[in-house]
Design an enzyme around this catalytic site. Sequence first.
Site, mmCIF file in Angstrom:
data_model
loop_
_atom_site.group_PDB
_atom_site.id
_atom_site.type_symbol
_atom_site.label_atom_id
_atom_site.label_comp_id
_atom_site.label_asym_id
_atom_site.label_seq_id
_atom_site.Cartn_x
_atom_site.Cartn_y
_atom_site.Cartn_z
ATOM 1 N N ALA A 136 59.388 -1.266 3.393
ATOM 2 C CA ALA A 136 60.165 -1.449 4.624
ATOM 3 C C ALA A 136 61.650 -1.600 4.322
ATOM 4 C CB ALA A 136 59.666 -2.673 5.378
ATOM 5 N N GLY A 181 54.924 -0.825 2.197
ATOM 6 C CA GLY A 181 54.684 0.345 3.026
ATOM 7 C C GLY A 181 54.626 1.639 2.240
ATOM 8 N N GLU A 184 51.160 1.830 1.146
ATOM 9 C CA GLU A 184 50.331 2.057 2.334
ATOM 10 C C GLU A 184 50.374 3.522 2.758
ATOM 11 O OE1 GLU A 184 50.022 -1.790 5.060
ATOM 12 O OE2 GLU A 184 52.114 -1.325 4.609
ATOM 13 N N GLU A 204 53.496 -7.782 0.200
ATOM 14 C CA GLU A 204 53.992 -8.405 1.431
ATOM 15 C C GLU A 204 53.813 -9.918 1.481
ATOM 16 O OE1 GLU A 204 53.205 -4.101 2.633
ATOM 17 O OE2 GLU A 204 52.353 -5.588 1.267
#
Length: 330
Positions: A136, A181, A184, A204
Amino acid sequence: MKRFINQLSKKAQYRNSIRPTINQYKIQSHKIVTPEILKLNTNTTKSYHNTFNLKSIENGNKTENTVVLGGTECSFELSRETGIGVMTMQREKAKNALGKQMIAEMTEILTDPILLDECRVLVIRSTVGGVFCAGADLKERKQMSQSEATHFVNKLRATFNAVEKLPMPTIALIEGAAFGGGLELALACDLRVASTKAKMGLVETGLAIIPGAGGTQRLPRLIGESRAKELIYTGRRLSAEEAKSYDIINKLATEEEAWEETMNLVNQMSKNGPIAMRMAKIAISQGMQMDISSGMALEQQCYAQVIPTKDRLEGIQAFLEKRKPVYKGE
């Protein structure tokens, strides 16, 4: 008897739930028409650059007729000759951090009919040295209110869901850092190839949040619940070799050979029947979410889609004539 009838009813519900998905994959005008993927509300204007210009996709030493689309932070190239597509993240100053612009451009690419109808195999990669995707954009996130942050994470999750639901096989090429992310996004792909320089992790919890773009669901389905909990609870950063031992990575190669290893895999896929590969993806991906009886019913429906194709007949004829088949997605 009542219990038996209830079981039959549940199986029927499963079968009915998969029919619309199969029926949306119809052969029209020699192309596979796929379900519309969830689009995000963005203000980004889709741009098409030199649609029929000759540009190079690294497939041996060939220069091929290539479609190019996208924006400044994320772009897409498709070889019309081979059906091989490459989506490239290129936000160099921010190490491919996932911000609003990046996600908007990525979403436009993922929902483009050219990708959905013509791409046989998709590779997602980065051209930023040492980084696949840093996760992010925390600088951008800091400026968001709580509701804005929630809305953005929902968009991020929807975008990665769109990657997972792409009808063609997808491969993430990880040649550097893939954290939060970034990992992910790679997990939303079917396969992952990494260079020995890659590092990755769902980090995270170290920021007092959790993986919010599918990591808590895809990682345990990939490597098992216990090992996924270990990695998410600790926020551990894995080397490429460790990621391979956890079965997060399918193939591992040196930094110099990672692209070649990826293209070898891509070329093995792209020569196969494109409709068959799409049906196989539905059968496997959706079948894993069902009980085995319903999965068998899904397999039957997927197989029924390849029976009337010209490609199936071409495969048989090529075998009898002892030559390589030429599949057209028909």
